[in-house]
Scaffold this motif. Structure first.
Motif, PDB file in Angstrom:
ATOM      1  N   MET A  42      14.868  15.071  -5.999  1.00 54.78           N
ATOM      2  CA  MET A  42      15.124  16.345  -5.345  1.00 54.78           C
ATOM      3  C   MET A  42      14.917  16.192  -3.851  1.00 54.78           C
ATOM      4  O   MET A  42      14.063  15.450  -3.416  1.00 54.78           O
ATOM      5  CB  MET A  42      14.209  17.412  -5.911  1.00 54.78           C
ATOM      6  N   GLY A  43      15.657  16.917  -3.106  1.00 53.59           N
ATOM      7  CA  GLY A  43      15.688  16.687  -1.681  1.00 53.59           C
ATOM      8  C   GLY A  43      14.525  17.259  -0.918  1.00 53.59           C
ATOM      9  O   GLY A  43      14.593  17.416   0.272  1.00 53.59           O
ATOM     10  N   ARG A  64       8.102  12.198  -1.529  1.00 50.33           N
ATOM     11  CA  ARG A  64       8.968  11.147  -1.013  1.00 50.33           C
ATOM     12  C   ARG A  64       8.867  11.131   0.504  1.00 50.33           C
ATOM     13  O   ARG A  64       9.843  11.037   1.215  1.00 50.33           O
ATOM     14  CB  ARG A  64      10.411  11.341  -1.486  1.00 50.33           C
ATOM     15  N   ASP A  80      18.758  16.797   7.265  1.00 51.79           N
ATOM     16  CA  ASP A  80      19.174  17.935   6.452  1.00 51.79           C
ATOM     17  C   ASP A  80      19.462  19.137   7.329  1.00 51.79           C
ATOM     18  O   ASP A  80      18.885  19.314   8.385  1.00 51.79           O
ATOM     19  CB  ASP A  80      18.061  18.312   5.461  1.00 51.79           C
ATOM     20  N   ARG A 102      15.927  19.966   9.553  1.00 53.18           N
ATOM     21  CA  ARG A 102      14.675  19.795   8.799  1.00 53.18           C
ATOM     22  C   ARG A 102      13.953  18.555   9.312  1.00 53.18           C
ATOM     23  O   ARG A 102      13.955  17.501   8.687  1.00 53.18           O
ATOM     24  CB  ARG A 102      14.985  19.674   7.310  1.00 53.18           C
ATOM     25  N   ARG A 104      19.992  27.896  -5.467  1.00 52.81           N
ATOM     26  CA  ARG A 104      20.466  27.672  -4.103  1.00 52.81           C
ATOM     27  C   ARG A 104      21.423  28.771  -3.653  1.00 52.81           C
ATOM     28  O   ARG A 104      22.225  28.556  -2.734  1.00 52.81           O
ATOM     29  CB  ARG A 104      21.139  26.297  -3.987  1.00 52.81           C
ATOM     30  N   LYS A 155      28.983  19.750   1.522  1.00 58.06           N
ATOM     31  CA  LYS A 155      28.330  19.373   0.260  1.00 58.06           C
ATOM     32  C   LYS A 155      28.311  20.536  -0.706  1.00 58.06           C
ATOM     33  O   LYS A 155      28.468  21.682  -0.274  1.00 58.06           O
ATOM     34  CB  LYS A 155      26.916  18.857   0.544  1.00 58.06           C
ATOM     35  N   HIS A 156      28.188  20.312  -1.975  1.00 61.04           N
ATOM     36  CA  HIS A 156      28.047  19.076  -2.729  1.00 61.04           C
ATOM     37  C   HIS A 156      29.298  18.994  -3.581  1.00 61.04           C
ATOM     38  O   HIS A 156      29.553  19.915  -4.376  1.00 61.04           O
ATOM     39  CB  HIS A 156      26.803  19.081  -3.607  1.00 61.04           C
ATOM     40  N   ARG A 160      20.798  20.136 -12.779  1.00 60.56           N
ATOM     41  CA  ARG A 160      21.848  19.717 -11.845  1.00 60.56           C
ATOM     42  C   ARG A 160      22.093  18.216 -11.878  1.00 60.56           C
ATOM     43  O   ARG A 160      23.161  17.740 -11.513  1.00 60.56           O
ATOM     44  CB  ARG A 160      21.487  20.136 -10.419  1.00 60.56           C
ATOM     45  N   TYR A 179      25.376  15.573  -7.724  1.00 59.40           N
ATOM     46  CA  TYR A 179      24.699  14.994  -8.886  1.00 59.40           C
ATOM     47  C   TYR A 179      25.467  15.214 -10.178  1.00 59.40           C
ATOM     48  O   TYR A 179      25.579  14.351 -11.024  1.00 59.40           O
ATOM     49  CB  TYR A 179      23.357  15.697  -9.113  1.00 59.40           C
ATOM     50  N   ASP A 232      24.538  12.271  -2.699  1.00 62.96           N
ATOM     51  CA  ASP A 232      23.329  13.085  -2.650  1.00 62.96           C
ATOM     52  C   ASP A 232      22.136  12.203  -3.053  1.00 62.96           C
ATOM     53  O   ASP A 232      22.298  11.089  -3.571  1.00 62.96           O
ATOM     54  CB  ASP A 232      23.466  14.305  -3.573  1.00 62.96           C
ATOM     55  N   GLU A 278      15.876  25.434  -4.348  1.00 64.74           N
ATOM     56  CA  GLU A 278      16.584  24.277  -4.868  1.00 64.74           C
ATOM     57  C   GLU A 278      15.712  23.683  -5.974  1.00 64.74           C
ATOM     58  O   GLU A 278      14.483  23.712  -5.890  1.00 64.74           O
ATOM     59  CB  GLU A 278      16.753  23.271  -3.727  1.00 64.74           C
TER      60      GLU A 278
HETATM   61  C1  BGC Z   1      19.948  17.958  -1.947  1.00 66.05           C
HETATM   62  C2  BGC Z   1      20.827  17.771  -0.728  1.00 66.05           C
HETATM   63  C3  BGC Z   1      20.005  17.236   0.417  1.00 66.05           C
HETATM   64  C4  BGC Z   1      19.331  15.950  -0.014  1.00 66.05           C
HETATM   65  C5  BGC Z   1      18.476  15.332   1.060  1.00 66.05           C
HETATM   66  C6  BGC Z   1      19.154  16.708  -2.276  1.00 66.05           C
HETATM   67  O1  BGC Z   1      18.248  16.950  -3.281  1.00 66.05           O
HETATM   68  O2  BGC Z   1      20.740  18.333  -3.054  1.00 66.05           O
HETATM   69  O3  BGC Z   1      21.448  18.983  -0.386  1.00 66.05           O
HETATM   70  O4  BGC Z   1      20.816  17.046   1.534  1.00 66.05           O
HETATM   71  O5  BGC Z   1      18.502  16.206  -1.136  1.00 66.05           O
HETATM   72  O6  BGC Z   1      17.326  16.064   1.268  1.00 66.05           O
END
Ligand code: BGC
Length: 746
Positions: free
Chosen positions: A1-2, A7, A107, A113, A169, A202-203, A218, A254, A286, A473
């Protein structure tokens, strides 16, 4: 997950990697410049000749690369996904020996971000503005901050259609209509790319849910969707981003589309994207969406920014894994070269080699001006859903105002990769206090004790109940009530629907101010004096919303998504095979009947329809003229929009087309095909013109595997929402003569 902070790449090590990277770039640039004399940052290598085409330059550079260097460009090298200052969401090392700079990505889409940034209102709010100029300036602002934080590419905008308002989202989408989303996405991208950074739409594609406790994640769900629905609902925004926005990159998703993952889907990534739409840019995966090296590269995946993770044991484009795949004969050199060529060509096209690298120096961001733009955007996205006359508040006549609800004190935004840490934040309570001035007694009650809240409201001239939802998300909402999925605030549990009812019973001048991701249920709406939807308003929340409440500015927003009366009205409701899916397959069985198309076809009465939103002024739309465009299936439309009220205001004329259907080809009763946001002084009027190209009258023909205009009668209606339309006009398409004609005969 983003967005998981596990991470993280914000450790001192990650930061020093970044500093080393900058130092390397600077040294490389100096060396290259020294050898190249006055020939610019790229140097004097053959590919540095900027008079050559990007394709030619990419070929020259590619042929100078060793096989290892080529493989090295297929994936990122560092990821710093927690969004700390001085880090990037994605980062790839350059090749100093060849003068290839490092490549940094961040991001978006609601801001950068990466440490603190201007927090823009959500994309849902942007969509509410129905304003293409705003989309352009919004994209430019985010692009500018991304550049000044040393990024070359921004993972934005999100253009997936809101299929269900439960989507985690929802706030990051531009709502349920493909035309609105396409139009605003194009301008967002143009604005962003005007800053020299590469946008990343995206996506791709059909990424419309995160999943819930019943499944439909997802990462693994397959969206089962027919061709017509794909082309008419889920792909148009990507198509527009490519064909009209000239977007530099696409992020594959994804989820699976008809059984095949987004990042290894040749139909989408090669056949449709490149061959049909003519995309010349970079396809990137992604976070963790690359599945197999061979099928991915051959389908059209070019680059994996985050080769450190995979959610179901798939492969990544790391040098070791790619080399092994090459040695095993699963891929060949051509597969690698095609991907690298796409990347290099894109970078050449965006001037990446011909400029000095963007430097991460946020001190150059004009924070004051950006905060003002964020405030204006939030004002334009705010929707006045109903008003019995209590709004706008008049600070000269108001003696006391009770602000109720702990949400009024907090930064309300969506969770996940688009969670922006605001440089500046004004709370709704703070904004109201500042705007109301000394003459108004503004009290505050958090609303966790219903009796006490009612008591606070009882004595006041008016009460503003501020209620927000929770959305992120990674998971969909369990239900559509505003409290569904909500967490306590500072240990206090707020029952928001009950709070509104209690306050409304205590004070007839109760105004509900919503801050939600998307549509929610509003069971109390008949009991209150006014309802305002501020969405996730970003860092300037308080000042923007206070200015709307006190009438310093007209609420410019119109709904980009239908507010249902009940959850049962949703097309996906009570149908697990449709949502969240059974055995990881979500059957998009409602077809093209998404959002208002469904409500209109089924004759359902929503709480607030698509396109709805009030002004503090009044507008008249007059003299609608619809003329066939002699150059084929098109039409020219004009109408006069007049401000007949006594205040400055914003009108949003919306044009809908009803297409002829057949028993086999169900057509929605109306589809948005043009709109404009028009600011007018009292007494002023403006002629608004729309041009409808043939696409406005086309449907996707499975038989022809292409767009077609059906024989028959088309109704064109213009109005203030999808449910408030004037008499309209008719046009008929004669395929024999290949033209539109006025009227439809008897
Ligand atoms: C999200 C993306 C995001 C990426 C990087 C993914 O989990 O779906 O929209 O750009 O993470 O953070």
């Amino acid at each position: 997950m983003g967005f998981s902070s596990s991470r993280v790449g914000t450790s001192p090590r990650a930061i020093s990697i970044r500093l080393l990277a900058i130092a390397a770039v600077v040294v490389t640039s100096l060396l290259t410049a020294a050898t190249a004399g006055a020939s610019g940052p790229c140097g004097d290598s053959p590919w540095c000749d900027s008079s050559l085409s990007p394709a030619k330059r990419a070929s020259l550079l590619l042929s100078a690369m060793t096989p290892e260097q080529r493989i090295g460009l297929l994936a990122g090298d560092h990821a710093a996904l927690a969004g700390a200052d001085g880090t990037h969401t994605g980062a790839a090392d350059g090749i100093p020996a060849l003068g290839v700079p490092d490549f940094f990505q961040t991001d978006g889409p609601m801001g950068v971000r990466q440490g603190k940034a201007t927090s823009m209102p959500s994309e849902m709010s942007l969509a509410s503005s129905f304003d293409r100029n705003l989309a352009r300036s919004y994209g430019a602002l985010v692009g500018n901050e991304a550049k000044l934080k040393g990024n070359d590419l921004v993972y934005a905008p999100t253009v997936n259609i809101l299929r269900t308002p439960l989507w985690g989202r929802a706030f990051e989408s531009m709502g349920e209509d493909p035309f609105l989303t396409s139009s605003l996405a194009v301008d967002y991208i143009r604005g962003m790319q005007s800053e020299g950074v590469i946008a990343n739409v995206k996506h791709f594609a059909v990424n419309n849910q995160e999943g819930n406790a019943q499944g439909g994640s997802r990462f693994s769900v397959s969206a089962q969707v027919d061709d017509r629905t794909l082309r008419e609902i889920y792909l148009p925004a990507f198509e527009a981003a490519v064909k009209r926005g000239d977007v530099g990159s696409v992020m594959c998703s994804y989820n699976k589309i008809n059984g095949v993952h987004g990042c290894e889907n040749p139909t989408l990534l090669t056949q449709i994207l490149r061959e049909e739409w003519g995309f010349k840019g970079l396809v990137l995966a992604d976070y963790g969406a690359s599945k197999h090296i061979d099928t991915g590269l051959r389908a059209g995946l070019d680059y994996e920014p985050f080769p450190f993770v995979d959610f179901d044991g798939g492969e990544n484009l790391t040098p070791a894994q790619v080399t092994a795949a090459l040695q095993a004969g699963r891929i060949n050199q051509g597969d690698i070269d095609t991907a690298v060529r796409h990347q290099l060509e894109t970078l050449f096209r965006f001037g990446f080699f011909d400029r000095t690298p963007f430097v991460d120096d946020p001190s150059r961001i004009n924070n004051g001006a950006h905060q003002k733009r964020a405030r204006r955007a939030a004002e334009q996205g705010t929707v006045l859903l109903q008003n019995d006359g209590v709004l706008p508040l008049n600070s000269k006549r108001l003696g006391s105002l009770a602000v109720i609800g702990a949400d009024a004190t907090r930064y309300v935004n969506g969770g996940g990769s688009s969670d922006i840490d605001p440089i500046e934040f004004t709370s709704v309570l703070g904004g109201i206090q500042a705007r109301a001035g000394k003459g108004v007694d503004v009290s505050f009650d958090p609303g966790n004790d219903l009796e006490q809240a009612a008591q606070a409201a009882r004595g006041a001239d008016a009460a503003v109940v501020v209620i927000a939802d929770a959305s992120s998300e990674g998971s969909d909402k369990p239900c559509l009530g505003i409290d569904c999925g909500a967490e306590p605030i500072d240990g206090m549990t707020i029952q928001r629907d009950a709070l509104v009812e209690q306050v409304a019973a205590a004070n007839p001048n109760t105004i509900v101010l919503l801050e939600t991701a998307g549509p929610v249920l509003t069971p109390w709406r008949d009991q209150v004096a006014a309802v305002v939807e501020g969405w996730y308003p970003g860092g300037a929340a308080g000042s923007a919303l206070a200015r709307v409440l006190f009438g310093d500015v007209d609420p410019g927003g119109r709904l980009p998504a239908t507010f249902p009366d009940t959850e049962a009205q949703l097309p996906t409701s009570g149908n697990p095979s449709s949502y969240p899916g059974v055995d990881n397959v979500a059957d998009y069985s409602e077809g093209v009947l998404v959002g208002y198309r469904w409500f209109d076809k089924k004759g359902l009465k929503p709480a607030y329809p698509f396109g709805h939103g009030l002004s503090y002024s009044r507008f008249a739309f007059r003299g609608l003229k619809v003329r066939p465009d002699r150059r084929g299936a098109g039409a020219r439309v004009s109408l006069k929009v007049a401000n007949v009220g006594d205040r400055k205001g914003i009108a949003v004329p919306q044009l809908y087309v009803k297409m002829p259907g057949t028993a086999k080809r169900v057509q929605p009763p109306r589809q948005l095909k043009a709109f404009k946001s028009v600011k007018l002084k009292p007494g002023a009027s403006r002629l608004v013109r729309f041009h409808l190209g043939s696409r406005a009258f086309s449907y996707w023909s499975d038989r022809r595997s292409g767009w077609d205009v059906a024989k028959g009668c088309y109704r064109i209606e213009v109005g203030k929402s999808s449910r408030s339309l004037g008499r309209g006009a008719k046009l008929a398409w004669s395929s024999a003569s290949g033209e539109m004609r006025r009227g439809c005969g008897s």
